[in-house]
Motif scaffolding. Structure first.
Motif: not given
Length: 435
Positions: A31-39, A54-55, A82-90, A168-170
């Motif tokens: 239940d990470s709340g992070i979508n690893s699928g397509s943008m 946001a990104v 995942i790229a969206l998560q990496q682009l965010s200020p994690q 939030q990224t672990g």
């Protein structure tokens, strides 16, 4: 069953106890709340982190018409969640790992040492010896010439992790710490002094997303009042300066891997102010001592804003960097715990050994989810919030204290932090000399 046999059986059971408790409180990252699928399905998938959303919105606003931000328009058609998560200020969102790298851990170490300033609990000694020991400030021998000063030096390291949770990224974390304490016994009831601490933390973010490293330098004067031989009240106030270094990688499938972005780096700092007030009581049983204690800890942290450098897009040379405003974090925790110990003497080694086991429950009252003000390549990122902090965690610790000749005390401790979505383990050791 004699004491030695009991201790051996107890020590054999400790690894199983730690493992079972850790399994009970940890939670998987499902239940990470992070979508690893397509943008393009991030918002429709039913779950996504605030950073991803946001990104996604910032990039989507540049697509399908004349872009207001040509740099972000380059990323139209990117396909990786995942790229969206990496682009965010994690990375910046991980700066407040309260349970692992905040002043809380330093305060805990200091107060644990303060609890033992009057450790004269060798059950083989008389009550008169323990009282005399307390008056001299000695826990390490029978020498009546011991002076009022004590100096302690300790250090160690730890390792742990935090799952991808609540958007939030672990990360995996490794820490190294060093502490020094100078105390002075004014009389049989008052001890005062100064504690110094250093903590280095390395956080490697999941998804190969980069790192967030920090160095913390802390100072805290303290005072301990002992109304009786069995009780104490401790208080300290302190200041800490933190220095952060971060690297943000974006390497997860941008436009079928035809676009690459170099790492974006930042350096910034934070100021922390903290205070702690605690009390405890030691009950001397027939064959062991039981210490109960309660403590309240407050900290206020102000994290500087920063502007990343780097983040260069391979196709047009644009810079996809994050600009982050400053953050303020308040934390108030209470700790309720107990420690069991048993002193026994090994005459051939001229040493008193005091094995210990400690358990603490910590509750966070104040720290909350926060709104983050940030921009990506000059475009404001809307509605970024940090994940809700953990409210409860456990600390389990075991170790042995050794009262040596020549007024020297040594110790070795192992501690496990048990918290939902994460864990941390610390091994430390130190020595104290009275003079």
């Amino acid at each position: 069953m004699n004491t030695i046999a009991w201790l051996k059986k107890f020590i054999r059971l400790l690894p199983a106890c730690f493992t079972l408790t850790l399994a009970a409180v940890q939670q998987s990252g499902a239940d990470s709340g992070i979508n690893s699928g397509s943008m393009d399905t991030t918002l429709q998938a039913g779950f996504a982190s605030a950073g991803q959303i946001a990104v996604f919105q910032a990039i989507s606003a540049q697509c399908g018409g004349p872009p207001a931000n040509p740099t972000l328009a380059t990323l139209c058609g990117a396909s990786s969640g995942i790229a969206l998560q990496q682009l965010s200020p994690q990375a910046a969102l991980q700066a407040d790992s309260i349970a692992i790298t905040s002043p809380y851990d330093f305060v805990k170490k200091v107060t644990t040492r303060l609890q033992r300033l009057s450790d004269c609990d060798d059950a083989n000694k008389s009550a008169k010896y323990r009282e005399d020991c307390r008056k001299r400030g000695s826990g390490s021998g029978d020498d009546s010439s011991i002076g009022p000063f004590g100096i302690s030096i300790s250090g160690g390291g730890g390792f742990g992790d935090r799952n991808d949770a609540r958007g939030q990224t672990g990360f995996d974390v490794n820490t190294q710490h060093a502490n020094a304490m100078l105390d002075y016994r004014f009389d049989e009831q008052f001890v005062g002094g100064l504690s110094l601490g250093y903590l280095h933390s390395d956080r490697d973010l999941n998804f190969n997303s980069g790192y967030l490293n920090s160095d913390a330098y802390r100072v805290a004067p303290f005072l301990v009042y002992s109304p009786s031989a069995q009780s104490y009240i401790s208080a300290l106030v302190g200041y800490s300066r933190l220095e952060f270094d971060s690297l943000r990688n974006v390497n997860a499938g941008l436009i079928n891997n035809t676009v690459t972005i170099t790492g974006a780096t930042a350096s910034y700092g934070a100021d922390q102010f903290f205070t702690s007030l605690g009390t405890g009581y030691v009950a001397q049983m027939e064959w062991f001592n039981l210490r109960g204690f309660v403590r309240g800890d407050y900290s206020h942290t102000e994290i500087d804003g920063f502007q990343e450098t780097g983040g260069i897009i391979s196709t047009n040379g644009g810079s996809v960097t994050v600009n982050m405003n400053g953050q303020a974090i308040d934390s108030f925790t209470t700790t309720i715990g107990a420690e069991i110990s048993r002193a026994f003497t090994v005459p051939s080694l001229y040493t008193v050994f005091i094995p210990r086991f400690r358990a603490e429950w910590v509750h966070e009252f104040e720290n909350r989810s926060r709104q983050i003000n940030a921009s990506l390549a000059g475009t404001v990122l809307n509605s970024i919030t940090t994940g809700a902090p953990e409210r409860n965690w456990l600390n389990l610790a075991t170790g042995v204290q050794m009262l040596l000749p020549e007024n020297i005390t040594a110790f070795v401790d192992y501690e496990a932090l048990l918290i939902e979505n994460g864990s941390n383990q610390i091994v430390s050791g130190g020595v104290k000399i009275r003079f």
